[in-house]
Design a protein around this motif. Structure first.
Motif, PDB file in Angstrom:
ATOM      1  N   ALA A 186       0.689  -1.171   0.088  1.00 11.47           N
ATOM      2  CA  ALA A 186       0.036  -0.072   0.055  1.00 11.47           C
ATOM      3  C   ALA A 186       0.842   1.214  -0.056  1.00 11.47           C
ATOM      4  O   ALA A 186       0.525   2.288  -0.584  1.00 11.47           O
ATOM      5  N   LEU A 187       2.032   1.301   0.800  1.00 12.98           N
ATOM      6  CA  LEU A 187       2.877   2.649   0.953  1.00 12.98           C
ATOM      7  C   LEU A 187       3.721   2.654  -0.519  1.00 12.98           C
ATOM      8  O   LEU A 187       3.484   3.915  -1.032  1.00 12.98           O
ATOM      9  N   CYS A 188       4.242   1.643  -1.081  1.00 14.05           N
ATOM     10  CA  CYS A 188       4.893   1.909  -2.523  1.00 14.05           C
ATOM     11  C   CYS A 188       3.988   1.937  -3.398  1.00 14.05           C
ATOM     12  O   CYS A 188       4.400   2.993  -4.120  1.00 14.05           O
ATOM     13  N   LEU A 189       2.586   1.694  -3.344  1.00 10.75           N
ATOM     14  CA  LEU A 189       1.787   1.990  -4.504  1.00 10.75           C
ATOM     15  C   LEU A 189       1.362   3.633  -4.483  1.00 10.75           C
ATOM     16  O   LEU A 189       1.126   4.282  -5.440  1.00 10.75           O
ATOM     17  N   PHE A 190       1.172   3.835  -3.170  1.00  7.90           N
ATOM     18  CA  PHE A 190       0.692   5.386  -2.736  1.00  7.90           C
ATOM     19  C   PHE A 190       1.709   6.404  -3.300  1.00  7.90           C
ATOM     20  O   PHE A 190       1.332   7.379  -3.858  1.00  7.90           O
ATOM     21  N   CYS A 191       3.104   6.089  -2.854  1.00  2.46           N
ATOM     22  CA  CYS A 191       4.195   7.080  -3.218  1.00  2.46           C
ATOM     23  C   CYS A 191       4.404   6.937  -4.666  1.00  2.46           C
ATOM     24  O   CYS A 191       4.615   8.000  -5.587  1.00  2.46           O
ATOM     25  N   ALA A 192       4.140   5.867  -5.461  1.00  3.95           N
ATOM     26  CA  ALA A 192       4.346   5.687  -6.839  1.00  3.95           C
ATOM     27  C   ALA A 192       3.203   6.433  -7.368  1.00  3.95           C
ATOM     28  O   ALA A 192       3.416   7.264  -8.686  1.00  3.95           O
ATOM     29  N   LEU A 241      -0.069   5.657   5.715  1.00  4.03           N
ATOM     30  CA  LEU A 241      -0.319   6.444   4.406  1.00  4.03           C
ATOM     31  C   LEU A 241      -0.383   7.975   4.685  1.00  4.03           C
ATOM     32  O   LEU A 241      -0.219   8.514   3.737  1.00  4.03           O
ATOM     33  N   GLY A 242      -1.079   8.209   5.826  1.00  2.32           N
ATOM     34  CA  GLY A 242      -1.281   9.598   6.321  1.00  2.32           C
ATOM     35  C   GLY A 242       0.251  10.122   6.532  1.00  2.32           C
ATOM     36  O   GLY A 242       0.529  11.322   5.999  1.00  2.32           O
ATOM     37  N   THR A 243       1.239   9.517   7.031  1.00  2.28           N
ATOM     38  CA  THR A 243       2.584   9.866   6.990  1.00  2.28           C
ATOM     39  C   THR A 243       3.088   9.987   5.751  1.00  2.28           C
ATOM     40  O   THR A 243       3.896  11.226   5.405  1.00  2.28           O
TER      41      THR A 243
END
Length: 204
Positions: A40-46, A113-115
């Motif tokens: 989820a984190l990698c997808l959000f950043c990308a 994801l907020g961070t």
């Protein structure tokens, strides 16, 4: 074959901009070591990069020209967040007691994801790199297929980097099994956060 050159240019440009150790990358690395909410984190950043790169290639970099105060506002907000987050990591480094546990206490996916959102969208350098630099370089290619290929190449670099960083971090898991290693990592992250915050406050 004629679209390969702009695609490779976009890939190389984007990769060179995100390779530097920064607040966002340090956070992704830490979550990757914890093996917590990595996808989820990698997808959000990308996806965030993809949105900004698309806007830059589409020509919206002129927004910062029309609103010259906007980068400074983001800089102040980002610096405040980085100071607080750096303090949290510094406290963790001082107190110690943390161990690497797969899926361990690393916060909910919403908190992670907020961070990530704050580290991404409150960093004015992200806008300068994507809306400004990548957007400017994209004008070297004719509107249409060539410019689209450049943008897709830049987006592909972002996806490759973040997923490689997030999932590649687990290779360091044996070295991070000791609490001392985590204290050193948290201390390093705190220093990185504060250096970036200082640069933002000084307008660097």
């Amino acid at each position: 074959m004629t679209l390969l050159a702009p695609a490779l240019t976009g890939f190389a440009t984007s990769l060179s901009l995100i390779l530097a150790i920064g607040a966002q990358n340090a956070f992704v690395l830490r979550q990757g070591l914890l093996q917590s909410h990595v996808f989820a984190l990698c997808l959000f950043c990308a996806m965030s990069d993809a949105l900004l790169i698309s806007a830059g290639v589409a020509g919206f970099g002129a927004i910062t020209g029309a609103l010259p105060w906007l980068p400074r506002a983001f800089g102040l907000g980002g610096a405040a967040f980085l100071i607080v987050y750096g303090a949290l990591r510094a406290r963790a480094a001082w107190q110690g007691g943390h161990r690497l546990e797969a899926g361990g206490r690393a916060g909910s996916v919403r908190a992670v994801l907020g961070t990530a959102a704050a580290l991404t969208w409150l960093n004015p350098h992200v806008y300068l790199d994507t809306l400004g630099l990548i957007g400017a370089i994209s004008t070297d290619f004719a509107p249409g297929a060539a410019r689209l290929a450049f943008g897709l190449g830049a987006v592909a670099a972002s996806f490759c980097f973040f997923f490689a960083l997030g999932y590649g971090a687990r290779l360091l898991a044996p070295a991070m099994a000791r609490p001392l290693a985590w204290r050193l990592l948290d201390a390093l992250i705190a220093v990185v956060m504060w250096i970036i915050a200082a640069r933002l406050l000084l307008g660097g």
